[in-house]
Scaffold this active site. Structure first.
Site, PDB file in Angstrom:
ATOM      1  N   GLU A 213     -30.710 -20.068  29.446  1.00  0.00           N
ATOM      2  CA  GLU A 213     -29.469 -19.766  28.724  1.00  0.00           C
ATOM      3  C   GLU A 213     -29.705 -19.348  27.279  1.00  0.00           C
ATOM      4  OE1 GLU A 213     -29.963 -22.414  30.571  1.00  0.00           O
ATOM      5  OE2 GLU A 213     -28.342 -22.626  32.032  1.00  0.00           O
TER       6      GLU A 213
ATOM      7  N   PHE B 115     -21.504 -36.482  35.038  1.00  0.00           N
ATOM      8  CA  PHE B 115     -22.681 -35.657  35.270  1.00  0.00           C
ATOM      9  C   PHE B 115     -22.540 -34.314  34.534  1.00  0.00           C
ATOM     10  CE2 PHE B 115     -24.935 -32.451  37.913  1.00  0.00           C
ATOM     11  CZ  PHE B 115     -26.227 -32.867  37.593  1.00  0.00           C
ATOM     12  N   GLN B 116     -23.536 -33.994  33.762  1.00  0.00           N
ATOM     13  CA  GLN B 116     -23.581 -32.752  32.981  1.00  0.00           C
ATOM     14  C   GLN B 116     -22.406 -32.597  32.014  1.00  0.00           C
ATOM     15  OE1 GLN B 116     -24.492 -29.469  35.696  1.00  0.00           O
ATOM     16  NE2 GLN B 116     -26.668 -29.936  35.397  1.00  0.00           N
TER      17      GLN B 116
ATOM     18  N   LYS C 167     -13.570 -27.334  34.332  1.00  0.00           N
ATOM     19  CA  LYS C 167     -13.585 -26.727  35.663  1.00  0.00           C
ATOM     20  C   LYS C 167     -12.190 -26.660  36.281  1.00  0.00           C
ATOM     21  CE  LYS C 167     -16.202 -27.073  39.946  1.00  0.00           C
ATOM     22  NZ  LYS C 167     -17.297 -27.781  40.643  1.00  0.00           N
TER      23      LYS C 167
ATOM     24  N   MET D 242     -47.885 -16.825  11.062  1.00  0.00           N
ATOM     25  CA  MET D 242     -47.252 -17.084   9.771  1.00  0.00           C
ATOM     26  C   MET D 242     -47.533 -18.510   9.305  1.00  0.00           C
ATOM     27  SD  MET D 242     -45.728 -15.893   7.248  1.00  0.00           S
ATOM     28  CE  MET D 242     -44.682 -14.446   7.416  1.00  0.00           C
TER      29      MET D 242
HETATM   30  C1  LIG Z   1     -38.254 -21.680  17.367  1.00  0.00           C
HETATM   31  C2  LIG Z   1     -39.162 -21.759  16.189  1.00  0.00           C
HETATM   32  N1  LIG Z   1     -40.105 -22.715  16.120  1.00  0.00           N
HETATM   33  C3  LIG Z   1     -40.952 -22.756  15.064  1.00  0.00           C
HETATM   34  C4  LIG Z   1     -40.838 -21.846  14.044  1.00  0.00           C
HETATM   35  C5  LIG Z   1     -41.777 -21.926  12.833  1.00  0.00           C
HETATM   36  N2  LIG Z   1     -42.584 -20.710  12.769  1.00  0.00           N
HETATM   37  C6  LIG Z   1     -42.302 -19.692  11.933  1.00  0.00           C
HETATM   38  S1  LIG Z   1     -43.319 -18.399  12.101  1.00  0.00           S
HETATM   39  C7  LIG Z   1     -44.215 -19.185  13.276  1.00  0.00           C
HETATM   40  C8  LIG Z   1     -45.391 -18.531  13.910  1.00  0.00           C
HETATM   41  C9  LIG Z   1     -44.995 -17.428  14.810  1.00  0.00           C
HETATM   42  O1  LIG Z   1     -46.093 -17.062  15.571  1.00  0.00           O
HETATM   43  P1  LIG Z   1     -46.068 -15.740  16.429  1.00  0.00           P
HETATM   44  O2  LIG Z   1     -44.814 -15.641  17.213  1.00  0.00           O
HETATM   45  O3  LIG Z   1     -47.335 -15.654  17.196  1.00  0.00           O
HETATM   46  O4  LIG Z   1     -46.008 -14.595  15.308  1.00  0.00           O
HETATM   47  P2  LIG Z   1     -47.053 -14.233  14.153  1.00  0.00           P
HETATM   48  O5  LIG Z   1     -46.660 -14.979  12.926  1.00  0.00           O
HETATM   49  O6  LIG Z   1     -48.418 -14.610  14.632  1.00  0.00           O
HETATM   50  O7  LIG Z   1     -46.885 -12.769  13.958  1.00  0.00           O
HETATM   51  C10 LIG Z   1     -43.694 -20.460  13.516  1.00  0.00           C
HETATM   52  C11 LIG Z   1     -44.274 -21.435  14.466  1.00  0.00           C
HETATM   53  C12 LIG Z   1     -39.832 -20.888  14.165  1.00  0.00           C
HETATM   54  N3  LIG Z   1     -39.619 -19.965  13.218  1.00  0.00           N
HETATM   55  N4  LIG Z   1     -39.033 -20.836  15.245  1.00  0.00           N
END
Ligand SMILES: Cc1ncc(C[n+]2csc(CCOP(=O)(O)OP(=O)(O)O)c2C)c(N)n1
Lengths: 564, 192
Positions: A50, A112-113, A162, A471
């Site tokens: 979802e 439930f749910q 529902k 990042m």
């Molecule tokens: C749902 C979620 N969890 C954690 C983060 C924290 N976060 C920001 S950038 C990043 C790394 C992203 O890695 P990737 O998708 O491989 O992209 P890259 O930076 O390597 O280009 C994380 C874990 C986030 N932004 N979103």
């Protein structure tokens, strides 16, 4: 004729001009699905999770400007929507989410749910409603769409038990008006505010325009361009404002903030007037507020008065719908040349070439994006995840049209890249749509490759695969003594075999020389394609203004690496 | 005037809908605003209730609180009336210990506050007092030595004096009834 609540929902959706609904059924929402199967005009796209339904609706909405619609069952279905809804809230995206709820007599008994989804989504929706009577269904749908798309757009959730969907019948009467006495989005601006704003603009020596998402939302690109050209004011586009002004236009002065171009941040630092149009001074834009634009007055135009003075004090706030406000302002804005100022910005640009990619044989992610930009001529819709690749996609792709960079800005939700791209392509079948993913984010929602296959949604999925949560690794690199704890992905799947498993072509690219041909090959292949670019791992996004600091602490790419 | 110091009085006209109190309370919590008192009740208009909030904080906080409240769909009008001429009242019920020896003393003490004795028991009585928070505090202070068994206070309710209704800052509200705005079909992804 009397209809069930579920049929009334369908009829109402038709009245609202809905073409497509992203969703996944379950017990409580099943009556709605039962009715939906009798409405082939309402295309239903079955997702695998979802979250993808909400994010696809978001991508559809951002790409088209129409309201995106998603649906899920009660309980876990509804909570799975939450991340997607929160993203739409943060980025002012029009969305209507419809959830089934347990029958009225079961509410409040931990059935439930049963989850209190209106309670859960209270802070992440523009509005939500638990619809408790069949006669309220049609007005609720009308109100939901009205609220979602007008003023500052946002997500609205309708939770329908529902037994309201199926228990009783009621004549379908489409109300001709919404009854929302507490909801009055502004239109034209106050004439005094407009003339005060124009006075500041006419007096300014070093003005910059900060163009945000609001320009795209109110379709004010023509007015923005006219304003910029008439008064020769450089235009800086925020991450979500990218595309509101053509990249490459002589007056375009890049993106500001944490990973913006140095010359953009420096221009703001040197400016004597910020003309902020539909942007909200996010901390990623401003850095430390006390050092932000220290010499500038601020004209702030927004449709949401709570944005005025929230982060940055406006000298002149102008409340109104941007397109109308710019229309009011244009005749009062004088022609100017601002020669010295524009020259100064050109000098900044020359001294701080933030977008130069260094010469190397290694496969750099920036290079992939630059090639993609060149080959698609800046005409594709780019949908990103969150992380380094997102920032490079914002920096290195030359966006020509509005609504062509779709990215989770405010929430920064990884996993956006796959489902939002599906939604974008469904909404804009005429455009090439590229999902630019990190290997991290891709794995959060890649189950919905099946949705692309099933519905033949022609999205090209480019993974900038650096084998790490790039990042986060960059922050570890800069601020945590290179302690790469919990950021290396050593167990990644073989994405080419994964593509094959879904029955779609996969192309692996390990060498710089293969980039252009692989992009062309993907473009020539109808239907979804996965491209796995094995890019250099230790590559940093520059420039960088560390969180909470100012332009004075900006880090630029180390000099020896920079090739002019 | 009560706009000075850190207390601000905000009044709101809200639709009587389920969850409206949760929305308001959630908003205050989420944005870190401090409500020091809250009163809700029917208004003169059917389907609408009035709320009075006393909010703690500086001008920035109260400005944001007012605007964020105004954004709630179920909130019809909001006004920060801190700088207006207002009438404001709170009510308190104070149950205090009495003995035959102290009864007379307490009655005398209560009198200048124009408070009423609303219940008399064998060993206690309940005093009802209306007025400003300070007045209630003062009476409470006097009764405390006798032994206060229970104190129940309402939030503040407030109203602007004279003809004017709580003025809604005009630049926030532009009359609009949902007609003539662009709908889905009208949207075109234009080019430059
Ligand atoms: C749902 C979620 N969890 C954690 C983060 C924290 N976060 C920001 S950038 C990043 C790394 C992203 O890695 P990737 O998708 O491989 O992209 P890259 O930076 O390597 O280009 C994380 C874990 C986030 N932004 N979103």
């Amino acid at each position: 004729m009397e209809l069930t609540g579920a049929e009334i929902v369908c009829e109402s959706l038709l009245k609202e001009g809905v073409e497509v609904i992203f969703g996944l059924p379950g017990g409580a929402v099943l009556p709605f699905y039962g009715a939906l199967s009798g409405y082939p005009q309402l295309r239903h796209i079955l997702v695998r999770h979802e979250q993808a339904a909400a994010m696809a609706a978001d991508g559809y909405a951002r790409a088209t400007g129409k309201v995106g619609v998603c649906t899920a069952t009660s309980g876990p279905g509804a909570t799975n929507l939450a991340t997607g809804i929160a993203g739409a809230m943060m980025d002012s995206v029009p969305m209507v989410a419809i959830t089934g709820q347990v029958p009225r007599p079961a509410i409040g008994r931990d059935s439930f749910q049963e989850t209190d989804i209106t309670g859960i989504t209270l802070p992440i929706t523009k509005h939500n409603m638990l619809v408790l009577n069949v006669e309220d269904v049609a007005p609720a749908v009308k109100e939901a769409f009205h609220i979602a798309r007008t003023g500052r757009p946002g997500p609205v959730l309708l939770d329908i038990p529902k037994d309201v969907l199926v228990g009783e019948r009621w004549p379908f009467i489409w109300p001709d008006k919404v009854n929302l006495p507490g909801y009055n989005p502004p239109g034209e601006a106050d004439a005094v505010q407009v003339s005060q704003a124009c006075e500041l603009i006419n007096q300014a020596q070093r003005p910059v325009i900060l163009a945000g998402h609001g320009i795209l939302i109110s379709h004010a690109y023509a007015e923005l361009k006219e304003l910029a050209e008439k008064a020769q004011i450089p235009v800086i586009t925020t991450l979500l404002g990218i595309g509101s002004f053509p990249t490459g236009h002589l007056l375009h002065a890049g993106m500001p903030g944490m990973h913006g171009m140095a010359y953009a941040s420096l221009a703001i630092d040197n400016a004597d007037l910020l003309i902020s149009l539909g942007m909200r001074f996010d901390d990623r834009v401003t850095g430390r507020l006390s050092d932000f634009a220290p010499n500038a007055k601020v004209v702030h135009v927004d449709v949401d008065p709570s944005e005025f003075h929230k982060n940055v004090r406006a000298t002149v706030p102008v409340l109104g719908e941007l397109k109308q406000v710019l229309g009011q302002m244009l005749p009062q804005v004088e022609r100017k040349t601002h020669l010295d100022w524009l020259q100064h910005i050109d000098t900044l640009r020359a001294e701080h070439p933030s977008l130069h990619i260094r010469q190397t044989d290694e496969l750099l992610p920036q290079y992939v994006l630059r090639q993609l930009s060149d080959i698609t001529e800046g005409n594709a819709i780019i949908v990103t995840g969150v992380g380094q690749h997102q920032m490079w996609a914002a920096q290195h792709y030359a966006y020509k049209e509005p609504n062509t960079l779709l990215t989770s800005g405010g929430l920064g939700a990884m996993g956006f890249e796959v489902p939002a791209a599906l939604g974008a392509k469904v909404g804009r079948p005429d455009k090439a749509v590229w999902s630019i993913a990190g290997d991290g984010g891709f794995q959060m929602t890649m189950c919905d490759l099946a949705t692309a296959v099933e519905n033949n949604i022609d999205v090209k999925f480019a993974i900038l695969n650096n084998g790490t949560l790039g990042m986060v690794r960059q922050w570890q690199d800069f601020f945590y003594d290179k302690d790469y704890f919990a950021t290396v992905y050593s167990g990644n799947p073989d994405f080419i075999k994964l593509a094959e498993a879904y029955g779609i072509p996969g192309i692996r690219v390990t060498d710089k020389t293969q980039v252009a041909t692989s992009i062309r090959q993907a473009m020539a292949t109808p239907g979804p394609v996965v491209l796995d670019f094995i890019v250099k791992q230790d590559e940093q996004v520059y420039p960088m203004i560390p969180a909470g600091e100012s332009v004075n602490e900006m880090m630029e790419e180390p000099i020896p690496q920079r090739v002019m | 005037m009560n706009g000075n110091g850190n207390h601000h009085t905000i009044i709101a006209l809200v639709q009587d809908k389920p969850g409206v109190l949760t929305r308001v309370a959630g908003l205050f919590r989420r944005r870190g605003f401090n409500i020091s008192s809250l009163a809700v009740g029917n208004s003169e208009q059917p389907g609408l209730s009035r709320m009075t909030f006393v909010v703690d904080g500086d001008q920035y906080t109260v400005d944001q609180a007012t605007k964020q409240l105004d954004k709630l769909i179920d909130v019809v009008k909001v006004a920060n009336i801190s700088d207006e001429e207002i009438v404001s009242r709170e009510l308190a019920l104070i149950k205090v210990k009495v003995t035959p020896a102290t009864r007379g003393e307490i009655l005398e003490m209560v009198h200048p506050f124009r408070a009423e004795i609303v219940d008399v028991g064998a060993q206690s009585m309940v005093i009802e007092v209306t007025g400003s928070g300070d007045k209630i505090q003062a009476l409470y202070g006097l009764l405390e030595p006798f032994g206060v068994l229970e104190l129940m206070r309402t939030g503040r309710v407030a109203m602007v004096r004279g003809q004017a209704e709580g003025r809604v800052s005009d630049d926030l509200i532009i009359n609009y009834h949902g007609d003539g705005l662009k709908v889905n079909e009208a949207y075109e992804v234009g080019s430059y």
